[in-house]
Scaffold this motif. Structure first.
Motif, mmCIF file in Angstrom:
data_model
loop_
_atom_site.group_PDB
_atom_site.id
_atom_site.type_symbol
_atom_site.label_atom_id
_atom_site.label_comp_id
_atom_site.label_asym_id
_atom_site.label_seq_id
_atom_site.Cartn_x
_atom_site.Cartn_y
_atom_site.Cartn_z
ATOM 1 N N MET A 1 0.594 -1.343 -0.238
ATOM 2 C CA MET A 1 0.275 0.011 -0.088
ATOM 3 C C MET A 1 0.820 1.058 0.088
ATOM 4 N N ASP A 2 0.287 2.306 -0.674
ATOM 5 C CA ASP A 2 0.975 3.513 -0.661
ATOM 6 C C ASP A 2 1.279 4.243 0.565
ATOM 7 N N ALA A 3 2.423 4.485 0.713
ATOM 8 C CA ALA A 3 2.819 5.166 2.167
ATOM 9 C C ALA A 3 2.351 6.545 2.307
ATOM 10 N N VAL A 4 2.350 7.374 1.113
ATOM 11 C CA VAL A 4 1.913 8.889 1.197
ATOM 12 C C VAL A 4 0.526 8.965 0.974
ATOM 13 N N PRO A 5 -0.280 9.318 2.321
ATOM 14 C CA PRO A 5 -1.999 9.362 1.839
ATOM 15 C C PRO A 5 -2.309 10.530 0.671
ATOM 16 N N ALA A 6 -3.427 10.408 -0.010
ATOM 17 C CA ALA A 6 -3.883 11.638 -0.706
ATOM 18 C C ALA A 6 -4.093 12.777 0.170
ATOM 19 N N ILE A 7 -4.650 12.692 1.169
ATOM 20 C CA ILE A 7 -4.820 13.827 2.032
ATOM 21 C C ILE A 7 -4.607 13.370 3.634
ATOM 22 N N ARG A 8 -3.658 14.246 4.091
ATOM 23 C CA ARG A 8 -3.471 13.746 5.684
ATOM 24 C C ARG A 8 -3.875 15.186 6.363
ATOM 25 N N VAL A 9 -4.690 14.883 7.437
ATOM 26 C CA VAL A 9 -5.141 15.859 8.363
ATOM 27 C C VAL A 9 -4.621 15.614 9.692
#
Lengths: 246, 223
Positions: free
Chosen positions: A1-9
């Motif tokens: 799974m991709d480590a960098v999320p599309a959006i991180r809050v």
């Protein structure tokens, strides 16, 4: 799974004067996933969404789009907003432009796309919302459901990394909500990254990968749809759902 | 030979000349009013340091009688600025300035009537403030206020009769000339009134048609 999320809050806070609307909210939206936000009116859902694309300036906390912090100078904010398609409760189509005009405006003015390319793109986007035949109409001639689908096409035309939906069906007559929800379901199954603020519990349950329940500016409950809807841990969430699902 | 034929029909050349002067003056005043009104309104809304100046001008133009302004532009400006150098110019400038005060307020109402969401929709696709203004706020405003702008034109037409007092040879002046030659006011002045009614009717019908069209096509009510 991709480590960098599309959006991180991260620990997002927002006050209007003495009123604290968001009291430290953190969550991730992985690429290609759909997050629904539910909760009572005034729980801070819309404010949270508007803080993500900086229509509201957060009082504290960070938002990351694809790992890049949102904020800084106005021009940086504008540049990052291109990657976040926003769909409003009130549609907010530009009444002086045709449907096609609404859709190609930003690709041409903001992305600097050639008119011909933009038109081809617009046709594709309108096809995705099943409104290919309405391109030459002005918004005033459309039904609410059609307007909202045009608004979705307008947002898609910027080929955003994520779509933000702010109660997209709340000002629609019940018989018109389905056509909008259908389009949103299709987007979701196409792998569009989406945050959806909604009162449509059935949609939240079926179409999302994660559900957040907001209460008083905080995430009160969070989990897989079946878990939040089937076995909510929080008492408030249980009460909210029992009222909604009656 | 009836009086109508003698005093009106046979003098139609003179009346026509007057009418063309009236139309010219009104069009020039109208153009000035639109440009001036837009500038005053934008300065008032967006140029903080000059805002008091814009407000003062708008209020001045709106609060002074058109007759006073006509005299003021015609007699005071040449002393102060060395301009205008003709009665004709004084006439349309004074008319235009007064209407620019009214139009500035009309534009402001129109700009403020643009729903915030329409601007936010622009920002959220990455448009700059300038782009949002130029592509969304101003066009939408112009459409909503267009019928009101057209109606302001009828005010200009009616006020324009006053330029005759500074000897601009408009329709009113020509009519009064005829009256003063024969001392028979009934036919000439009635005909003059009818011509003005026709003009104003023409313009206000255009305004109404425009408002209807904008409501049908864009769903916009006039401000």
């Amino acid at each position: 799974m991709d480590a960098v999320p599309a959006i991180r809050v991260v620990d997002l806070r927002k006050s209007f004067g003495a009123l604290e609307v968001l009291r430290g909210v953190s969550f991730d939206v992985p690429r290609g996933s759909v997050v629904s936000m539910i909760g009572a009116s005034g729980s801070g859902k819309s404010t949270l969404l508007r803080c993500i694309n900086r229509l509201e300036t957060p009082s504290a906390g960070e938002v990351y789009i694809d790992g890049e912090p949102m904020g800084g100078r106005l021009s940086d904010i504008s540049r990052m907003r291109r990657d976040l398609g926003m769909v409003f409760q009130q549609f907010n189509l530009w009444p002086h432009m045709t449907v096609i005009g609404n859709v190609i405006e930003a690709p041409i003015r903001v992305r600097g796309m050639r008119r011909k390319e933009a038109l081809a793109l617009a046709e594709e986007c309108l096809a995705r919302v099943h409104l290919s035949e309405k391109g030459k109409e002005y918004p005033a001639r459309l039904s609410g459901g059609q307007m909202q689908r045009v608004a979705i096409a307008r947002a898609l035309a910027m080929q955003p990394k994520a779509m933000l939906f702010d109660e997209p069906t709340s000002s629609l007559d019940p018989e018109l909500t389905d056509e909008v929800l259908t389009v949103m379901r299709e987007l979701a199954s196409d792998g569009t990254t989406m945050i959806v603020v909604t009162h449509e519990m059935a949609f939240a349950r079926e179409a999302s990968d994660r559900v957040l329940f907001l209460h008083n500016g905080q995430i009160e409950e969070e989990g897989l749809p079946d878990q939040v809807f089937g076995a909510p841990r929080s008492e408030r969430c249980r009460q909210f759902l029992s009222k909604k699902l009656q | 030979m009836s009086n109508w034929e003698r005093l009106v029909w046979n003098q139609r050349g003179l009346l026509w000349q007057g009418l063309t002067v009236t139309v010219e003056i009104c069009l020039l005043a109208f153009a000035l009013a639109i440009v001036g009104g837009l500038v005053l309104c934008l300065v008032r809304l967006h140029v903080r340091p000059l805002r008091p100046v814009a407000v003062a001008l708008i209020e001045f133009f709106r609060a002074t009688p058109i007759f006073v302004q006509l005299m003021w532009v015609n007699y005071v400006w040449p002393e102060l600025f060395g301009w205008p150098n003709s009665f004709f110019t004084s006439g349309w400038v004074a008319l235009g300035l007064q209407s620019s005060g009214y139009l500035a307020e009309t534009f402001r109402a129109g700009i403020e009537a643009v729903p915030r969401g329409h601007r936010e929709a622009g920002y959220s696709v990455g448009m700059s403030s300038f782009q949002v203004y130029r592509r969304i706020v101003l066009p939408e405003t112009l459409l909503t206020v267009a019928p009101s702008i057209v109606n302001q034109f009828t005010v200009i037409v009616k006020s324009s009769t006053l330029v005759s007092v500074i000897t601009v040879p408009d329709l009113m002046l020509q009519a009064m000339k005829l009256v003063n030659v024969w001392y028979e006011p009934i036919e000439v002045l009635t005909a003059t009134a009818i011509i003005y009614i026709a003009l104003v009717f023409l313009v206000s019908s255009a305004g109404k048609a425009l408002a209807d069209f904008h409501r049908r096509r864009f769903g916009l009510d006039s401000a």
